[in-house]
Write an enzyme that holds these catalytic residues in place. Structure first.
Site, PDB file in Angstrom:
ATOM      1  N   PRO A 240       0.021  26.469 -51.120  1.00 46.83           N
ATOM      2  CA  PRO A 240       0.672  27.628 -50.501  1.00 46.83           C
ATOM      3  C   PRO A 240       1.193  28.667 -51.479  1.00 46.83           C
ATOM      4  O   PRO A 240       1.551  29.768 -51.059  1.00 46.83           O
ATOM      5  CB  PRO A 240       1.825  26.997 -49.722  1.00 46.83           C
ATOM      6  CG  PRO A 240       2.096  25.701 -50.401  1.00 46.83           C
ATOM      7  CD  PRO A 240       0.780  25.234 -50.936  1.00 46.83           C
ATOM      8  N   PHE A 241       1.237  28.348 -52.777  1.00 44.95           N
ATOM      9  CA  PHE A 241       1.757  29.312 -53.757  1.00 44.95           C
ATOM     10  C   PHE A 241       0.772  29.517 -54.908  1.00 44.95           C
ATOM     11  O   PHE A 241       1.150  29.559 -56.080  1.00 44.95           O
ATOM     12  CB  PHE A 241       3.132  28.852 -54.271  1.00 44.95           C
ATOM     13  CG  PHE A 241       4.149  28.748 -53.175  1.00 44.95           C
ATOM     14  CD1 PHE A 241       4.753  29.886 -52.659  1.00 44.95           C
ATOM     15  CD2 PHE A 241       4.473  27.527 -52.623  1.00 44.95           C
ATOM     16  CE1 PHE A 241       5.673  29.809 -51.627  1.00 44.95           C
ATOM     17  CE2 PHE A 241       5.390  27.430 -51.588  1.00 44.95           C
ATOM     18  CZ  PHE A 241       5.990  28.576 -51.085  1.00 44.95           C
TER      19      PHE A 241
ATOM     20  N   GLU B 143       4.578  24.625 -54.916  1.00 50.28           N
ATOM     21  CA  GLU B 143       6.047  24.606 -54.841  1.00 50.28           C
ATOM     22  C   GLU B 143       6.670  25.995 -54.891  1.00 50.28           C
ATOM     23  O   GLU B 143       6.358  26.813 -55.765  1.00 50.28           O
ATOM     24  CB  GLU B 143       6.617  23.753 -55.986  1.00 50.28           C
ATOM     25  CG  GLU B 143       8.130  23.607 -55.934  1.00 50.28           C
ATOM     26  CD  GLU B 143       8.675  22.628 -56.958  1.00 50.28           C
ATOM     27  OE1 GLU B 143       9.903  22.453 -57.010  1.00 50.28           O
ATOM     28  OE2 GLU B 143       7.865  22.037 -57.716  1.00 50.28           O
TER      29      GLU B 143
ATOM     30  N   LYS C  15       9.768  16.719 -55.318  1.00 50.75           N
ATOM     31  CA  LYS C  15       9.923  15.519 -56.147  1.00 50.75           C
ATOM     32  C   LYS C  15       9.380  14.361 -55.335  1.00 50.75           C
ATOM     33  O   LYS C  15       9.896  14.046 -54.251  1.00 50.75           O
ATOM     34  CB  LYS C  15      11.389  15.266 -56.520  1.00 50.75           C
ATOM     35  CG  LYS C  15      11.810  15.944 -57.802  1.00 50.75           C
ATOM     36  CD  LYS C  15      11.238  15.250 -59.000  1.00 50.75           C
ATOM     37  CE  LYS C  15      11.239  16.150 -60.228  1.00 50.75           C
ATOM     38  NZ  LYS C  15      10.023  16.960 -60.312  1.00 50.75           N
TER      39      LYS C  15
END
Length: 437
Positions: free
Chosen positions: A222-223, A240, A256
């Protein structure tokens, strides 16, 4: 100077996106942000491209945040860029003395002359310093181009057998260093540290654009980010988000906890479920959530810090990840750059307590992190922002033909060095694949 804005409707967003990325090759300054249509909270766009500097700022870490604050305040426009991990030295009394072969500036932002955003079937062109019919001509040029479409899942391997990926830290040395971190944890110096290692290739020539396409195709995060600053390149498949500002709301989404994917659905569902119940992985995540709650509280309205989701498992093409979402509310008077400064570097890439972990990391790692575990993103004219975490990424200096990718894992009291090493190899899998196939 005002932006000229035009809206266009498109029939095939996927094809237009491919054409738009190919079109960006003509520019020496590029930031490309792609959500890959991932269904996530707080998504503002499908894809965004910023090219061509109108103004810019480039600096080392010394007073970096104050310089960025001044630049953002004076510009009051869209600015895109990055903050490298080593800008930590501007926040705390820290140093970065490990070897650096990539030579990215510590901080770089630019005001793009051309900004193009895709959301569903709508494309928005936003141009500064417009020349005649340049905007409409660019749209026509992009629309009429033939996109280069490659199925990276089934294409034959290229002849990259001569490409030798080297390790900065070998397995036995890695085990020794993790054992040292565990000694610090058992003595009470820290609770957790994100320890990273570098893989690198020397004397290498790559097509950064095609390699990014391949990395993105097999990961679809997504990034995702492609950044070019002249001969410096970032090819990122980051899953992230570091931090986002939506009006007065601040959102941070640390990762994490990692588990590999299985082809068999039953096995894949089971390992995702096991990850959600894993005490060691949950403790890693919760420690960082506590750290981020503390970081956000430095600029938050009293009582506004909230954990919206804790230890939820999300599935990506390469791995399952455990993600939490922490939010807060800030006053109108709080400067956006100060919010980033008070939380930098991000907790998921450091440890707890943060400063102690940063010092231990610096002693034990063998290379300067630079842009790896830093952040890329943008500010809007009204002071909103969105920044990712630079992980699962390839960094490339074309001038000195040096390529690097780094991976890390969180070391806690429950860590077993061999398993941490295996987690690092799992995270390196996508980058190794695109380099050798």
């Amino acid at each position: 100077m005002q932006r000229v804005i035009r809206n266009f409707s498109i029939d095939n967003p996927t094809e237009f996106k491919q054409k738009l990325f190919d079109w960006s090759k003509q520019y020496e300054t590029v930031v490309w942000l792609d959500s890959n249509n991932y269904q996530q909270k707080y998504s503002s766009f499908d894809c965004m491209l910023a090219v061509e500097e109108f103004t810019s700022i480039k600096t080392d870490y010394f007073n970096a945040f104050e310089k960025l604050k001044e630049y953002q305040s004076l510009t009051k426009d869209y600015i895109f860029g990055y903050i490298s991990y080593d800008v930590k030295n501007d926040v705390e009394a820290l140093e970065s003395n490990n070897p650096d072969s990539l030579h990215f500036p510590d901080l770089f932002f630019f005001q793009p002359q051309k900004l193009i955003t895709i959301k569903d079937k709508n494309v928005v062109f936003s141009y500064l310093n417009l020349i005649d019919d340049e905007l409409e001509e660019d749209f026509e040029e992009i629309t009429q181009a033939n996109p280069t479409i490659i199925n990276y899942e089934i294409r034959k391997p290229k002849d990259n057998h001569s490409l030798k990926i080297k390790l900065r830290i070998h397995k036995n040395q890695y085990r020794q260093k993790v054992t040292e971190i565990l000694d610090h944890i058992h003595k009470g110096d820290i609770y957790e540290a994100n320890f990273c290692q570098e893989f690198y290739v020397e004397n290498v020539n790559i097509d950064s654009y095609e390699m990014y396409k391949h990395l993105n195709a097999i990961s679809e995060p997504p990034f995702a980010t492609f950044l070019r600053k002249e001969d410096l390149y970032l090819l990122s498949a980051s899953p992230e988000r570091y931090i986002k500002k939506e009006n007065n709301k601040i959102i941070s989404q640390p990762i994490k906890g990692t588990a590999k994917r299985f082809v068999n659905k039953v096995d894949d569902d089971k390992i995702a479920f096991d990850l959600s119940r894993d005490d060691k992985e949950r403790s890693e995540n919760i420690m960082i959530v506590d750290l981020i709650r503390n970081d956000l509280s430095k600029t938050a309205k009293k009582g506004s810090v909230n954990v919206e989701e804790l230890c939820n498992v999300y599935t990506f093409k390469q791995v399952h990840q455990m993600i939490s979402t922490v939010t807060s509310t800030v006053d109108d008077s709080t400067h956006p750059v100060d919010i980033i400064k008070k939380t930098f570097p991000m907790g998921s890439m450091t440890g707890a307590p943060k400063v102690s972990a940063l010092k231990i990391i610096e002693e034990l790692e063998e290379s300067k992190r630079g842009l790896y575990s830093g952040t890329v993103g943008y500010f809007t004219p009204d002071g909103n922002f969105d920044f990712n975490v630079i992980i699962r990424s390839i960094l490339y200096n074309k001038s000195n033909q040096y390529l690097s990718f780094s991976v890390g894992s969180a070391i806690t009291s429950k860590s077993i060095p061999e398993k941490e090493y295996e987690e690092c190899l799992l995270k390196a899998k996508a980058m190794k694949h695109v380099l050798t196939n």
